[in-house]
Design an enzyme around this catalytic site. Sequence first.
Site, PDB file in Angstrom:
ATOM      1  N   ARG A  37       0.777  -1.241   0.014  1.00 46.25           N
ATOM      2  CA  ARG A  37      -0.117   0.141  -0.009  1.00 46.25           C
ATOM      3  C   ARG A  37       0.816   1.178  -0.079  1.00 46.25           C
ATOM      4  O   ARG A  37       1.654   1.395   0.757  1.00 46.25           O
ATOM      5  CB  ARG A  37      -0.937   0.069   1.287  1.00 46.25           C
ATOM      6  CG  ARG A  37      -2.047  -1.028   1.023  1.00 46.25           C
ATOM      7  CD  ARG A  37      -2.814  -1.022   2.285  1.00 46.25           C
ATOM      8  NE  ARG A  37      -4.002  -1.793   2.117  1.00 46.25           N
ATOM      9  CZ  ARG A  37      -4.553  -2.732   2.878  1.00 46.25           C
ATOM     10  NH1 ARG A  37      -4.171  -2.852   4.054  1.00 46.25           N
ATOM     11  NH2 ARG A  37      -5.619  -3.390   2.613  1.00 46.25           N
ATOM     12  N   SER A  64     -22.085 -14.968  11.927  1.00 44.91           N
ATOM     13  CA  SER A  64     -21.348 -13.858  11.204  1.00 44.91           C
ATOM     14  C   SER A  64     -21.379 -14.208   9.653  1.00 44.91           C
ATOM     15  O   SER A  64     -21.043 -15.303   9.081  1.00 44.91           O
ATOM     16  CB  SER A  64     -20.044 -13.864  11.562  1.00 44.91           C
ATOM     17  OG  SER A  64     -19.108 -13.017  11.108  1.00 44.91           O
ATOM     18  N   HIS A  93     -21.896   2.061   6.097  1.00 42.42           N
ATOM     19  CA  HIS A  93     -21.622   2.511   5.067  1.00 42.42           C
ATOM     20  C   HIS A  93     -23.143   3.263   4.701  1.00 42.42           C
ATOM     21  O   HIS A  93     -23.343   3.331   3.299  1.00 42.42           O
ATOM     22  CB  HIS A  93     -21.222   1.561   3.949  1.00 42.42           C
ATOM     23  CG  HIS A  93     -19.793   1.469   4.204  1.00 42.42           C
ATOM     24  ND1 HIS A  93     -18.877   2.329   3.717  1.00 42.42           N
ATOM     25  CD2 HIS A  93     -18.884   0.571   5.026  1.00 42.42           C
ATOM     26  CE1 HIS A  93     -17.741   1.917   4.190  1.00 42.42           C
ATOM     27  NE2 HIS A  93     -17.545   1.055   5.095  1.00 42.42           N
ATOM     28  N   THR A 146     -20.820   4.706  12.120  1.00 41.45           N
ATOM     29  CA  THR A 146     -19.602   5.614  12.317  1.00 41.45           C
ATOM     30  C   THR A 146     -19.820   6.974  12.091  1.00 41.45           C
ATOM     31  O   THR A 146     -21.077   7.333  11.565  1.00 41.45           O
ATOM     32  CB  THR A 146     -18.549   5.269  11.252  1.00 41.45           C
ATOM     33  OG1 THR A 146     -17.189   5.978  11.559  1.00 41.45           O
ATOM     34  CG2 THR A 146     -19.167   5.533   9.750  1.00 41.45           C
ATOM     35  N   LYS A 190     -17.705   8.677   8.308  1.00 37.60           N
ATOM     36  CA  LYS A 190     -17.817   8.486   6.950  1.00 37.60           C
ATOM     37  C   LYS A 190     -18.804   9.711   6.402  1.00 37.60           C
ATOM     38  O   LYS A 190     -18.665  10.642   6.164  1.00 37.60           O
ATOM     39  CB  LYS A 190     -18.259   6.998   6.413  1.00 37.60           C
ATOM     40  CG  LYS A 190     -17.210   6.025   6.790  1.00 37.60           C
ATOM     41  CD  LYS A 190     -17.059   4.878   6.242  1.00 37.60           C
ATOM     42  CE  LYS A 190     -16.274   3.819   7.253  1.00 37.60           C
ATOM     43  NZ  LYS A 190     -14.837   4.000   7.002  1.00 37.60           N
ATOM     44  N   THR A 237      -9.027   6.882  26.129  1.00 36.49           N
ATOM     45  CA  THR A 237      -9.435   8.643  26.226  1.00 36.49           C
ATOM     46  C   THR A 237     -10.676   8.885  25.305  1.00 36.49           C
ATOM     47  O   THR A 237     -10.633   8.381  24.270  1.00 36.49           O
ATOM     48  CB  THR A 237      -8.270   9.336  25.715  1.00 36.49           C
ATOM     49  OG1 THR A 237      -7.260   9.252  26.706  1.00 36.49           O
ATOM     50  CG2 THR A 237      -8.594  10.715  25.958  1.00 36.49           C
ATOM     51  N   THR A 251      -7.772  -6.211   1.520  1.00 39.38           N
ATOM     52  CA  THR A 251      -9.516  -5.541   1.407  1.00 39.38           C
ATOM     53  C   THR A 251     -10.468  -6.406   0.722  1.00 39.38           C
ATOM     54  O   THR A 251     -11.460  -6.513   0.940  1.00 39.38           O
ATOM     55  CB  THR A 251      -9.297  -4.252   1.073  1.00 39.38           C
ATOM     56  OG1 THR A 251      -7.959  -3.875   1.759  1.00 39.38           O
ATOM     57  CG2 THR A 251     -10.321  -3.622   1.092  1.00 39.38           C
TER      58      THR A 251
HETATM   59  N1  PLP Z   1     -17.480  -1.270   9.543  1.00 39.10           N
HETATM   60  C1  PLP Z   1     -17.523  -1.190   8.289  1.00 39.10           C
HETATM   61  C2  PLP Z   1     -18.266  -2.004   7.585  1.00 39.10           C
HETATM   62  C3  PLP Z   1     -16.437  -0.600   7.524  1.00 39.10           C
HETATM   63  O1  PLP Z   1     -16.000  -0.492   6.364  1.00 39.10           O
HETATM   64  C4  PLP Z   1     -15.333   0.194   8.277  1.00 39.10           C
HETATM   65  C5  PLP Z   1     -14.592   1.110   8.081  1.00 39.10           C
HETATM   66  O2  PLP Z   1     -14.461   1.187   6.654  1.00 39.10           O
HETATM   67  C6  PLP Z   1     -15.712   0.317   9.755  1.00 39.10           C
HETATM   68  C7  PLP Z   1     -16.571  -0.572  10.386  1.00 39.10           C
HETATM   69  C8  PLP Z   1     -14.830   0.937  10.774  1.00 39.10           C
HETATM   70  O3  PLP Z   1     -15.524   2.244  10.960  1.00 39.10           O
HETATM   71  P1  PLP Z   1     -14.350   3.549  11.171  1.00 39.10           P
HETATM   72  O4  PLP Z   1     -13.730   4.029   9.981  1.00 39.10           O
HETATM   73  O5  PLP Z   1     -15.157   4.533  11.730  1.00 39.10           O
HETATM   74  O6  PLP Z   1     -13.442   3.029  12.096  1.00 39.10           O
END
Ligand code: PLP
Length: 434
Positions: A51, A166, A246, A274, A277, A307, A392
């Site tokens: 990368r 899962s 997402h 999150t 994003k 923290t 990935t």
């Molecule tokens: N869950 C999924 C499906 C993700 O694609 C990602 C990050 O790309 C995360 C959780 C992690 O989120 P964050 O970027 O806020 O750590």
Amino acid sequence: MSNLVDNYLCQYKITLRQLKNKCDEIVGDKSMHDALFRQQLDILKAEGNYRVFADLKRHNGFFPRAKNFGSENLDDVTVWCSNDYLGMGQNPKVLKAMHEAIDECGAGAGGTRNISGTNHYHVLLENELALLHKKESALLFTSGYVSNWAALSTLGARLRNCVILSDELNHASMIEGIRHSRAEKLIWKHNDVADLESKLSLLSPDVPKIIAFESVYSMDGDIAPIKAICDVAEKYGAMTYLDEVHAVGLYGATGGGISEQEGVADRITIIEGTLGKAYGVIGGYIAGSQTVCDFIRSFASGFIFTTALPPAAAAGARASVKHLRESQLERQRHKNQVEKLRRKLDLIGIPHLRNPSHIVPVMIKNPIKCKEISDILLNEYKIYVQPINYPTVPKGTERLRITPSPLHSDADIDHLVESLKLLWQQCALARVVA
Ligand code: PLP
């Protein structure tokens, strides 16, 4: 300096030669250690999976433009792979809230949530997130990754005989959390409710069960059949853990994600999201019943021993969530620009995965080619799309993952499509015949 060496030699009764040998030994060890690391890095490089980060500086107010510090002339480039899906990272309301919170509270939170670090902005944001998902409570973490890891590892470890089911394409943060919990894990075929049900049906009704899955899968952009999953979960008495990372901000009338869009949020035990994003800031969270949030708050090491988020981040994220609860503008234009790009790619036969989301994966299926194309796009066309390679995505499915935003203009789309067209000719890449 020479006095120091003399004193040292005298104190330890060794000669200069012995000292030099010792130094060579240490340097030798270090380079031997480095050789161990280098070996594996060399393999990554040979496979084309190493990368390289683009060194960019985003221009506030000019999203999606950024300055490319990797180019000689510090070119301005157009970013086509950001997860700041709606450009909220530069929204004036978000920035104002952050500036004000910095002026009020300073930089950091000053402690863990338990020991002095809970700032009123954290509390306000948690209330906002609970409201967003129409849940009793929400709990903040430092990132989406940490929220998945901490919540799933705590649930799996603390619920006696718990089994976690899962989806096979779950994100690394969920996989790691489940692994760390040491709970029994059953992997079901991606988005395959029949396979999920067949696995559920074999479990004792007495054991706690958690179905862990995502709504929008970030690499292929496909969407889980949430309703059907809730149906089988209810049939077998399982809890549901849904990652909406997402989807939050992007889908549903108030940005509550696919679960809101499909009217099933109340059937999900825990919604995870999150703030980094579509909300454009940083942080992660879970939302659920008051008891489940309290349980994770009380037992999750990934929540307790770190923290808290900076108050300004919490204030900015809250402004972003609030704004996207009310405004449809960003979501509507986002959708339009995604559709426009797809149509134009189709017209010139550039192969991209069909999916019902905002993610446009252009398939290259070769890691070296993928990197080459990305480099040419950046250097010659001033277009930045990071190549997505293993791990990935699976080997052989390397791609350019394009994420249009409401702030990409029609001219930006035309430039991207024209550049891809030229590149496809230049590299003799396969096209899709209409
Ligand atoms: N869950 C999924 C499906 C993700 O694609 C990602 C990050 O790309 C995360 C959780 C992690 O989120 P964050 O970027 O806020 O750590």
